[in-house]
Design an enzyme around this catalytic site. Structure first.
Site, PDB file in Angstrom:
ATOM      1  N   HIS A  57      -5.049   7.722  -2.255  1.00  0.00           N
ATOM      2  CA  HIS A  57      -5.051   7.896  -3.708  1.00  0.00           C
ATOM      3  C   HIS A  57      -6.400   8.372  -4.238  1.00  0.00           C
ATOM      4  CE1 HIS A  57      -1.356   5.077  -3.729  1.00  0.00           C
ATOM      5  NE2 HIS A  57      -1.003   6.346  -3.663  1.00  0.00           N
TER       6      HIS A  57
ATOM      7  N   ASP B 272      16.508  13.738   0.944  1.00  0.00           N
ATOM      8  CA  ASP B 272      15.434  13.798   1.930  1.00  0.00           C
ATOM      9  C   ASP B 272      14.344  14.751   1.458  1.00  0.00           C
ATOM     10  OD1 ASP B 272      14.244  13.474   4.694  1.00  0.00           O
ATOM     11  OD2 ASP B 272      14.667  15.626   4.711  1.00  0.00           O
ATOM     12  N   GLY B 273      13.133  14.249   1.380  1.00  0.00           N
ATOM     13  CA  GLY B 273      12.042  15.047   0.837  1.00  0.00           C
ATOM     14  C   GLY B 273      11.681  16.243   1.688  1.00  0.00           C
TER      15      GLY B 273
ATOM     16  N   GLU C  33      12.854  10.076  -2.928  1.00  0.00           N
ATOM     17  CA  GLU C  33      12.814   8.755  -2.288  1.00  0.00           C
ATOM     18  C   GLU C  33      14.223   8.390  -1.804  1.00  0.00           C
ATOM     19  OE1 GLU C  33      12.233   5.552  -0.434  1.00  0.00           O
ATOM     20  OE2 GLU C  33      10.503   6.674  -1.227  1.00  0.00           O
TER      21      GLU C  33
ATOM     22  N   HIS D 267       7.902  11.613  -0.299  1.00  0.00           N
ATOM     23  CA  HIS D 267       8.247  10.236   0.080  1.00  0.00           C
ATOM     24  C   HIS D 267       7.598   9.306  -0.950  1.00  0.00           C
ATOM     25  CE1 HIS D 267       8.808  12.564   3.750  1.00  0.00           C
ATOM     26  NE2 HIS D 267       9.644  11.624   4.150  1.00  0.00           N
TER      27      HIS D 267
ATOM     28  N   ASP E 124       3.783  11.749   2.716  1.00  0.00           N
ATOM     29  CA  ASP E 124       3.312  10.520   3.361  1.00  0.00           C
ATOM     30  C   ASP E 124       4.502   9.661   3.791  1.00  0.00           C
ATOM     31  OD1 ASP E 124       3.987   9.925   0.746  1.00  0.00           O
ATOM     32  OD2 ASP E 124       2.568   8.274   0.598  1.00  0.00           O
TER      33      ASP E 124
ATOM     34  N   SER F  90       1.862   6.592  -5.659  1.00  0.00           N
ATOM     35  CA  SER F  90       1.512   7.984  -5.958  1.00  0.00           C
ATOM     36  C   SER F  90       2.224   8.523  -7.195  1.00  0.00           C
ATOM     37  CB  SER F  90       1.815   8.867  -4.743  1.00  0.00           C
ATOM     38  OG  SER F  90       1.092   8.423  -3.614  1.00  0.00           O
TER      39      SER F  90
END
Length: 285
Positions: free
Chosen positions: A19, A143-144, A118, A42, A164, A100
């Site tokens: 971050h 799905d990212g 997500e 994610h 991530d 995030s």
């Protein structure tokens, strides 16, 4: 992986590094009037209770953000990282930690586009509720990695991608590299932020080199790699996270010096053994 819940790890040393980088990149993107897009592949739940049972079970925040919360001698980039964390805790006590998406929500402007993904159904519902009133925002339970194809390039040709995954499945390492390669084919000047855990695993050890090769082949402005090692190997089987890293493709020109200022401080504050250390390297194309 649907069993993974980031709430157990919220505010730990890895979140601090991730971050810190994210904050500086988003602040840099906001220096130009033209809007940008952030894609978070994610995203997690958006925010986490430090006082909740998940965070308290492992208490990882104690060795992370908690060690910075009351510090008086923070370098300026770390002060800037803590600004959205403090905004997430309006009573001045460290009770919640922003993920995030929450940091993005606090730093991005109304005309900047936010796209978050997500898979975990509970975290998705929490995230969708949290961001429901933000303009120019889409929250997806897809799905990212797969969804990224449709996001790039963004309409304004200014964009950041944050990846991530949990890496609980070893296949995540290969998916990250593949997504980066394809992303660069579609958007060669996009800023890609890839977080990874520092583990005693071949996949973890090789990831940075694989990302360097992808960036060297497809990025317009090179790459930056930062790693913060805070812990020793826990046992003979090599289990446990030693630290974490961030690999930044097409990094802001300001990022290297900002991290150089902070990393010795983070080693001192977050290091859990005498050999704690950092790595910072950069290549410009």
């Amino acid at each position: 992986m649907l069993a993974y819940r980031h709430a157990f790890h919220a505010g730990n040393h890895a979140d601090v590094l991730k971050h810190l980088v994210l904050t500086q990149v988003l602040r840099y993107m906001a220096e130009k009037d033209k809007p940008y897009t952030l894609v978070d592949t994610h995203a997690g739940a958006g925010g986490y209770s430090i006082e909740g049972q998940y965070a308290q079970k492992k208490g990882e925040y104690v060795h992370g953000v908690s060690r910075l919360w009351d510090a008086k001698d923070l370098p300026e980039p770390l002060q800037q990282y803590l600004e959205p964390v403090r905004a997430f805790n309006s009573d001045g006590q460290l009770r919640q930690y922003p993920g995030s998406p929450a940091i993005a929500n606090l730093l991005m402007r109304a005309d900047d586009r936010l796209r978050v993904h997500e898979l975990h159904p509970t975290d998705y519902r929490i995230l969708d509720t949290y961001l429901s009133t933000r303009p120019n925002t889409q929250v997806s339970d897809k799905d990212g990695f797969s969804a990224l194809r449709a996001e790039l390039p963004p309409p304004s040709r200014r964009g950041v991608v944050l990846m991530d995954p949990s890496y609980e499945l070893k296949t995540d390492y290969g998916k990250v590299v593949a997504a980066v390669r394809e992303g660069l084919e579609r958007f060669a000047d996009g800023v890609f932020l890839i977080w990874y855990p520092q583990l005693q695993l071949l996949e973890s050890a090789q990831l940075a080199q694989r990302l360097k090769a992808a960036a060297d082949a497809g990025a317009k402005k090179g790459w930056l790699h930062v790693r913060l090692t805070v812990a020793q190997q826990e046992n003979a089987r090599g289990l446990g996270m030693l630290g974490s890293g961030m690999f930044v493709i097409n990094p802001p020109f300001t990022l290297h010096d900002q991290l150089q200022e902070c990393l010795p401080y983070l080693v001192e504050k977050l290091g859990q053994y005498d050999g704690a250390n950092f790595l910072l390297e950069q290549r410009s194309n």
